[in-house]
Design an enzyme around this catalytic site. Sequence first.
Site, PDB file in Angstrom:
ATOM      1  CG  ASP A   1      31.763  34.937  43.350  1.00 27.99           C
ATOM      2  OD1 ASP A   1      32.645  35.601  42.799  1.00 27.99           O
ATOM      3  OD2 ASP A   1      31.914  34.393  44.468  1.00 27.99           O
TER       4      ASP A   1
ATOM      5  CB  THR B   1      47.781  35.704  36.616  1.00 32.24           C
ATOM      6  OG1 THR B   1      47.324  37.023  36.300  1.00 32.24           O
ATOM      7  CG2 THR B   1      49.280  35.622  36.369  1.00 32.24           C
TER       8      THR B   1
ATOM      9  CB  CYS C   1      49.159  41.836  39.516  1.00 30.46           C
ATOM     10  SG  CYS C   1      47.553  41.486  38.773  1.00 30.46           S
TER      11      CYS C   1
ATOM     12  NE  ARG D   1      42.517  41.078  45.230  1.00 29.42           N
ATOM     13  CZ  ARG D   1      42.307  41.085  43.910  1.00 29.42           C
ATOM     14  NH1 ARG D   1      42.063  39.955  43.275  1.00 29.42           N
ATOM     15  NH2 ARG D   1      42.342  42.225  43.249  1.00 29.42           N
TER      16      ARG D   1
END
Length: 426
Positions: A36, A122, A262, A333
């Site tokens: 990361d 995604t 999402c 988020r």
Amino acid sequence: MSANQSRKTLAVIGLGYVGLPLAVAFGKLRAVVGFDIDAQRISALKSDIDLTQEVDAQNLAAADQLTFTCDTKALEQCSIFIVTVPSPVDEHKQPDFTAIRGACVTVAGVLKQGDIVIFESTVYPGATEEVCVPLLEGQSGLTLNKDFFVGYSPERINPGDKVHRLESITKVVAGSTKETTDKLAHLYGEVVVAGIHKAPSIKVAEAAKVIENTQRDVNIAMINELAMIFNRMDIDTGAVLDAAATKWNFLDFRPGLVGGHCIGVDPYYLTHKAQAVGYHPEMILAGRRINDQMGTYVAKEFIRLMIAEKIPMQDTRVLVMGLTFKENCPDIRNTKVIDLVAALRGYGIEVDVYDPWVSADDGKREYGEELIDKPIEGTYDGVLLAVAHQCFVDQGAAALRAYCKDQHVLYDLKSVFAAEHVDARL
């Protein structure tokens, strides 16, 4: 996958809500490099601390073959790369591939003959082959399906969900060749007990991911619209849904704010690609418009109730309980609670935001929001329950009213309390 291939070191690029559980699961079985770019994140994980609270210290420690790093040189030993970086939308609701492009460049710098790069982020159908592969080839000088291979396996992580975990959710996989698809199925089969579904192409796997959340988005939008209609008719939406849910094939969605990484984002990836190929997606975009404006709608309803109760609008102070995009997790988020807060402040109301799941630093960094440590009883002209954290629900409606002055409004956006215990529910 041969015994030799099974021993190849695996890298997980991006250690957020998706990447970390994956790295930990594999790290109990094989050598894994968890990478990361956030040095603070890496430091915390090395101390067995996951600030997302998706993986506890015991499981982090149990992944004894997993190493954490932000040094790209550590990736040189790896032959399988799984990319799990964020894929948000920008301020114009267009796909933002910044993190994915960055990950592609990083991986391309260490890519070798025979390596496999798997994407879980995604994207819209076709993005892996149209955006990622050209970057991998251009930066590495290698050729797809000759020198290296790619695959796609959509993530299905549900933050805060302790029941539906990586291991217990069917994994969809697809590779750039049939052999690659088989290798992905074998690889993920090491950690996923629910089963593997081999999609016929990468585009099919990408499309499956975006429609999972687009379907939910459209369904919630319909319920949100029904809630607005029933509100005008003075009908309790929750009672209507409870009655309708007695039918065996009724889909029991509930109204609310639609945020997160999402459901509030993925439909825009699909509509972007649809428009690029010449089709205007009316239903999907209509659902997005309804859901995107729910924060403003709830604020207006709250103000209307306060006026009806003859609460003066001048020097009004309101408590919003919850900032995360969903209950019982620290994930902020794309939270739509921030839209609600902004709308209330637009009416000149002083708003305090309280959420024990969110660190003060995260609230400040992401949204410039100064969270309060704890509400003071008898302080507010109104309380708005925005997120159904269990710690809020357990308090009960009476305890929430105790935060207020004698004349006040209690609005239950999540409909967790009985209608007779609150002044309004969505």
